[in-house]
Every structure is written in structure tokens, then in C-alpha cells.
Design a protein around this motif. Structure first.
Motif, PDB file in Angstrom:
ATOM      1  N   SER A  23       0.917  -1.321   0.016  1.00  0.00           N
ATOM      2  CA  SER A  23       0.090  -0.076   0.024  1.00  0.00           C
ATOM      3  C   SER A  23       0.731   1.342  -0.034  1.00  0.00           C
ATOM      4  O   SER A  23       0.763   2.178  -0.845  1.00  0.00           O
ATOM      5  CB  SER A  23      -1.063  -0.079   1.261  1.00  0.00           C
ATOM      6  OG  SER A  23      -1.740   1.184   1.403  1.00  0.00           O
ATOM      7  N   GLU A  41      -6.534   7.430  -8.287  1.00  0.00           N
ATOM      8  CA  GLU A  41      -7.196   6.390  -7.582  1.00  0.00           C
ATOM      9  C   GLU A  41      -7.092   5.084  -8.540  1.00  0.00           C
ATOM     10  O   GLU A  41      -6.976   4.304  -8.158  1.00  0.00           O
ATOM     11  CB  GLU A  41      -8.860   6.642  -7.599  1.00  0.00           C
ATOM     12  CG  GLU A  41      -9.083   7.509  -6.265  1.00  0.00           C
ATOM     13  CD  GLU A  41     -10.665   7.792  -6.334  1.00  0.00           C
ATOM     14  OE1 GLU A  41     -11.511   6.863  -6.432  1.00  0.00           O
ATOM     15  OE2 GLU A  41     -11.246   8.737  -5.669  1.00  0.00           O
ATOM     16  N   ASN A  42      -7.266   5.474  -9.873  1.00  0.00           N
ATOM     17  CA  ASN A  42      -7.114   4.422 -10.704  1.00  0.00           C
ATOM     18  C   ASN A  42      -5.726   3.898 -10.911  1.00  0.00           C
ATOM     19  O   ASN A  42      -5.692   2.692 -11.021  1.00  0.00           O
ATOM     20  CB  ASN A  42      -7.651   4.966 -12.355  1.00  0.00           C
ATOM     21  CG  ASN A  42      -9.164   5.148 -12.316  1.00  0.00           C
ATOM     22  OD1 ASN A  42     -10.069   4.756 -11.530  1.00  0.00           O
ATOM     23  ND2 ASN A  42      -9.412   6.089 -13.306  1.00  0.00           N
ATOM     24  N   LYS A  45      -5.317   1.791  -7.489  1.00  0.00           N
ATOM     25  CA  LYS A  45      -6.071   0.327  -7.705  1.00  0.00           C
ATOM     26  C   LYS A  45      -5.201  -0.572  -8.895  1.00  0.00           C
ATOM     27  O   LYS A  45      -4.954  -1.749  -8.541  1.00  0.00           O
ATOM     28  CB  LYS A  45      -7.490   0.666  -8.226  1.00  0.00           C
ATOM     29  CG  LYS A  45      -8.219   1.256  -7.251  1.00  0.00           C
ATOM     30  CD  LYS A  45      -9.643   1.324  -7.710  1.00  0.00           C
ATOM     31  CE  LYS A  45     -10.575   2.132  -6.727  1.00  0.00           C
ATOM     32  NZ  LYS A  45     -11.900   2.318  -7.244  1.00  0.00           N
ATOM     33  N   LYS A  46      -4.718  -0.115  -9.981  1.00  0.00           N
ATOM     34  CA  LYS A  46      -3.990  -0.790 -10.771  1.00  0.00           C
ATOM     35  C   LYS A  46      -2.575  -1.176 -10.237  1.00  0.00           C
ATOM     36  O   LYS A  46      -2.308  -2.420 -10.314  1.00  0.00           O
ATOM     37  CB  LYS A  46      -3.574   0.221 -12.249  1.00  0.00           C
ATOM     38  CG  LYS A  46      -2.896  -0.476 -13.311  1.00  0.00           C
ATOM     39  CD  LYS A  46      -3.003   0.171 -14.410  1.00  0.00           C
ATOM     40  CE  LYS A  46      -1.573   0.658 -14.685  1.00  0.00           C
ATOM     41  NZ  LYS A  46      -1.325   1.599 -15.845  1.00  0.00           N
ATOM     42  N   LYS A  48      -2.138  -1.843  -6.835  1.00  0.00           N
ATOM     43  CA  LYS A  48      -2.483  -2.528  -5.888  1.00  0.00           C
ATOM     44  C   LYS A  48      -2.718  -4.108  -6.468  1.00  0.00           C
ATOM     45  O   LYS A  48      -2.486  -5.299  -6.007  1.00  0.00           O
ATOM     46  CB  LYS A  48      -3.581  -2.098  -4.963  1.00  0.00           C
ATOM     47  CG  LYS A  48      -3.164  -0.943  -4.154  1.00  0.00           C
ATOM     48  CD  LYS A  48      -3.060  -1.128  -2.541  1.00  0.00           C
ATOM     49  CE  LYS A  48      -3.892  -2.313  -1.982  1.00  0.00           C
ATOM     50  NZ  LYS A  48      -3.293  -2.510  -0.595  1.00  0.00           N
ATOM     51  N   SER A  49      -3.588  -4.011  -7.589  1.00  0.00           N
ATOM     52  CA  SER A  49      -3.832  -5.465  -8.414  1.00  0.00           C
ATOM     53  C   SER A  49      -2.710  -5.997  -8.922  1.00  0.00           C
ATOM     54  O   SER A  49      -2.932  -7.422  -9.172  1.00  0.00           O
ATOM     55  CB  SER A  49      -4.921  -5.060  -9.438  1.00  0.00           C
ATOM     56  OG  SER A  49      -4.405  -4.430 -10.470  1.00  0.00           O
TER      57      SER A  49
END
Length: 50
Positions: A23, A41-42, A45-46, A48-49
Motif C-alpha cells: 500500500s 485512484e485508478n 488500484k492498478k 495494488k492489483s
């Protein structure tokens, strides 16, 4: 039995530390790119995935 519980506790602690590190590193990645709003944000998220 105590050894097994100790091993499980250590493994859980390692998982928590790994998630925290992931994180923080993703947050730093977004800050380096100087993104804001939905772009940030995008990208977070990308990251983290991955």
C-alpha cells in the motif's frame, strides 16, 4: 501446540506487513507521478492489483 500457534501468528504478521508495504509503495508511486483525483485512484488500484 504452542509452536503451531506461534508459527501461525508470525505468518499472519508477515501478511499484514506485506500488505502495508504494498500500500505504501503504491501510494509513493502515485505521488511520484503527481496524479490527482480519479487518475490517482485508478493508478493506485492498478498498482495494488499488480
Amino acid at each position: 501446540m504452542k509452536k503451531l500457534l506461534g508459527i501461525i501468528f508470525i505468518l499472519i504478521l508477515l501478511v499484514i506487513l506485506a500488505q502495508t508495504y504494498e500500500s505504501v509503495s503504491c501510494r509513493e508511486h502515485v505521488e511520484r507521478l503527481k496524479l490527482t483525483g480519479s487518475e490517482a485512484e485508478n493508478e493506485f488500484k492498478k498498482c495494488k492489483s499488480f
